[in-house]
Design an enzyme around this catalytic site. Sequence first.
Site, mmCIF file in Angstrom:
data_model
loop_
_atom_site.group_PDB
_atom_site.id
_atom_site.type_symbol
_atom_site.label_atom_id
_atom_site.label_comp_id
_atom_site.label_asym_id
_atom_site.label_seq_id
_atom_site.Cartn_x
_atom_site.Cartn_y
_atom_site.Cartn_z
ATOM 1 N N HIS A 148 -7.022 -13.293 -7.123
ATOM 2 C CA HIS A 148 -8.450 -13.549 -7.331
ATOM 3 C C HIS A 148 -9.315 -12.350 -6.935
ATOM 4 O O HIS A 148 -10.481 -12.272 -7.331
ATOM 5 C CB HIS A 148 -8.906 -14.820 -6.601
ATOM 6 C CG HIS A 148 -9.003 -14.723 -5.123
ATOM 7 N ND1 HIS A 148 -8.056 -15.256 -4.282
ATOM 8 C CD2 HIS A 148 -9.937 -14.189 -4.318
ATOM 9 C CE1 HIS A 148 -8.411 -15.050 -3.025
ATOM 10 N NE2 HIS A 148 -9.553 -14.400 -3.029
ATOM 11 N N ASP A 178 -1.416 -16.773 -6.696
ATOM 12 C CA ASP A 178 -2.585 -15.995 -6.298
ATOM 13 C C ASP A 178 -2.176 -14.676 -5.634
ATOM 14 O O ASP A 178 -2.742 -14.279 -4.611
ATOM 15 C CB ASP A 178 -3.504 -16.796 -5.362
ATOM 16 C CG ASP A 178 -4.873 -16.129 -5.197
ATOM 17 O OD1 ASP A 178 -5.276 -15.371 -6.101
ATOM 18 O OD2 ASP A 178 -5.527 -16.368 -4.151
ATOM 19 N N GLY A 253 -13.812 -11.502 1.990
ATOM 20 C CA GLY A 253 -13.471 -10.098 2.108
ATOM 21 C C GLY A 253 -12.121 -9.896 2.781
ATOM 22 O O GLY A 253 -11.505 -8.847 2.641
ATOM 23 N N ASN A 254 -11.672 -10.907 3.538
ATOM 24 C CA ASN A 254 -10.346 -10.857 4.148
ATOM 25 C C ASN A 254 -9.232 -11.155 3.144
ATOM 26 O O ASN A 254 -8.058 -10.904 3.432
ATOM 27 C CB ASN A 254 -10.225 -11.873 5.293
ATOM 28 C CG ASN A 254 -10.715 -11.326 6.620
ATOM 29 O OD1 ASN A 254 -11.735 -11.742 7.129
ATOM 30 N ND2 ASN A 254 -9.986 -10.373 7.168
ATOM 31 N N SER A 255 -9.588 -11.716 1.995
ATOM 32 C CA SER A 255 -8.578 -12.099 1.011
ATOM 33 C C SER A 255 -7.688 -10.917 0.647
ATOM 34 O O SER A 255 -8.170 -9.837 0.307
ATOM 35 C CB SER A 255 -9.253 -12.630 -0.258
ATOM 36 O OG SER A 255 -9.889 -13.855 -0.010
ATOM 37 N N GLY A 311 9.270 -30.559 -14.435
ATOM 38 C CA GLY A 311 8.450 -31.508 -15.188
ATOM 39 C C GLY A 311 8.291 -32.843 -14.499
ATOM 40 O O GLY A 311 8.295 -33.884 -15.157
#
Length: 516
Positions: A148, A178, A253-255, A311
């Site tokens: 992200h 992610d 901002g730490n991401s 599934g």
Amino acid sequence: MNVTTQWKDNTRKWTRRLAMPVLALALIASFATYECVKPAAAKAASAAPSAAPLDVDSVSSLLALDKAMETLAARVTPAVVNVTVTSRTKPENAGHQMPEDMQQFFGQGGPFGQFFGPQMRQRQPQIEHGMGSGVVISPDGYIVTNNHVIDGAVDIRVTTSNRRVLKAKLIGADPLTDLAVLKVNGTDLASAPWGDSKEVRPGQTVLAFGNPYGFRFTVTRGIVSAIHRANPDPTNPSKPGEFIQTDAAINPGNSGGPLVDARGQVVGINTFLISSSGSFSGMGFAIPSQIVRPTVETLIRDGKVSHGHIGIGIADVTPENAKFFDESNAAGGVVTQVEPDSPGAKAGLQIGDVITEIDGQKVSDAGELQVVVGQKKPGTKVTLQVLRDGKTMAIPVTLEALGNRTDEGSDDSGKGEGKMHWGIGLSNLTPDVRDQLQAPRDIHGAVIEQVQPGSPADNAGLQQGDIILEVNRHKVQSASEVKDALAKVAKGEDALLLVWSNGGNTFRVLHSPEGA
């Protein structure tokens, strides 16, 4: 004037002359007395020395801990980078990066705050800038960050701790986990080693590194608050969970920054926080290295990741519901849904099956099973150990690539109502109601029209619009069948419901109401 009068006048004069020295002597004596008896505090204000510092021996443990933290921070910080991105957005997509009804969860005022950082803020046409963090994992310049952070970027640059600004190339990204991998040109870059998140335990010390709010190369200290936290995104149940929860401060901002253990090993990648304000409130989350490392290695090798898929919908086996599945250990993942024509359906998996092992590896919960399956390639054949009605069996399944499926089936019809002491009012699932709830065609059961506050149904989290598919492991087709099935539950016994809600199936336990 006679003699007596003159003597009196002389006496008055001498009395006045003597009074002045006596008064002066009295004032001097009074001042001397005050100096002798004035409060000790008045003397100490200017005379007492400062308090001495604590003896080194008495705080040696704290000083040693400080020194260890300083050494650890100095070791890891050079491997941390600031990631800045420039991206172009289409004007027609501005403001529609997430469903409107999800803004309450992932918007700036929602409980998940701004954990997606600037990239998830209100989009502006054409150009926007974002910022996050990353960690160098190899001396030749491979960097791990969040997907992200770089999503949609046309220009990516990283700033190192020694203020070097380097242009970065996107090697690959995986939206499901992610995660993303960048590459910069360099040699002998400072890097951080991998740690094993499977060894992480609640209570141990961890440090979070990153660039919160643009304050570059920040380090925060805390503990591991919990492990194996579930996926918080209700819009995509396929996303793996197993997050590490920490109270080490994580802010926008730490991401993409690393979460490291006391040895400076990367045990997780910081990814989001849960907060009503969008700022840190004591709950930060990191993707565990058991997910990060194999994903990153695949991205470096192939540039993309293909995830295996059975599934099925799965949920945890808990002490509360284990008895309904004849499972004494309350471990594993229970099947809540089987997609038509999926690998699980072809292999014969059924709702209510408890998966306890995959290829001989025990699984403690649904999240661990999801991670193991997701890390295998499509086409891989796995063997599941399944507990069904108290009997253990081995079921082979060939995985397929994760993708969306279209459900087909027949309509239900008929009307009926039921209201019972479990605290729910029911009606049949008609075609009109099915359309309103956007329920798949293969879903059959009874619709909850009303939930009585404080009732067993309310305590189980049932809501209006939920569809009851099974009662005590038996399928139901109508409101009357649900009513009859619940009426057969013995007094003092609990009931297990399979419920379709928000696009997926879950098991709910109804605890016996008082007086039942």
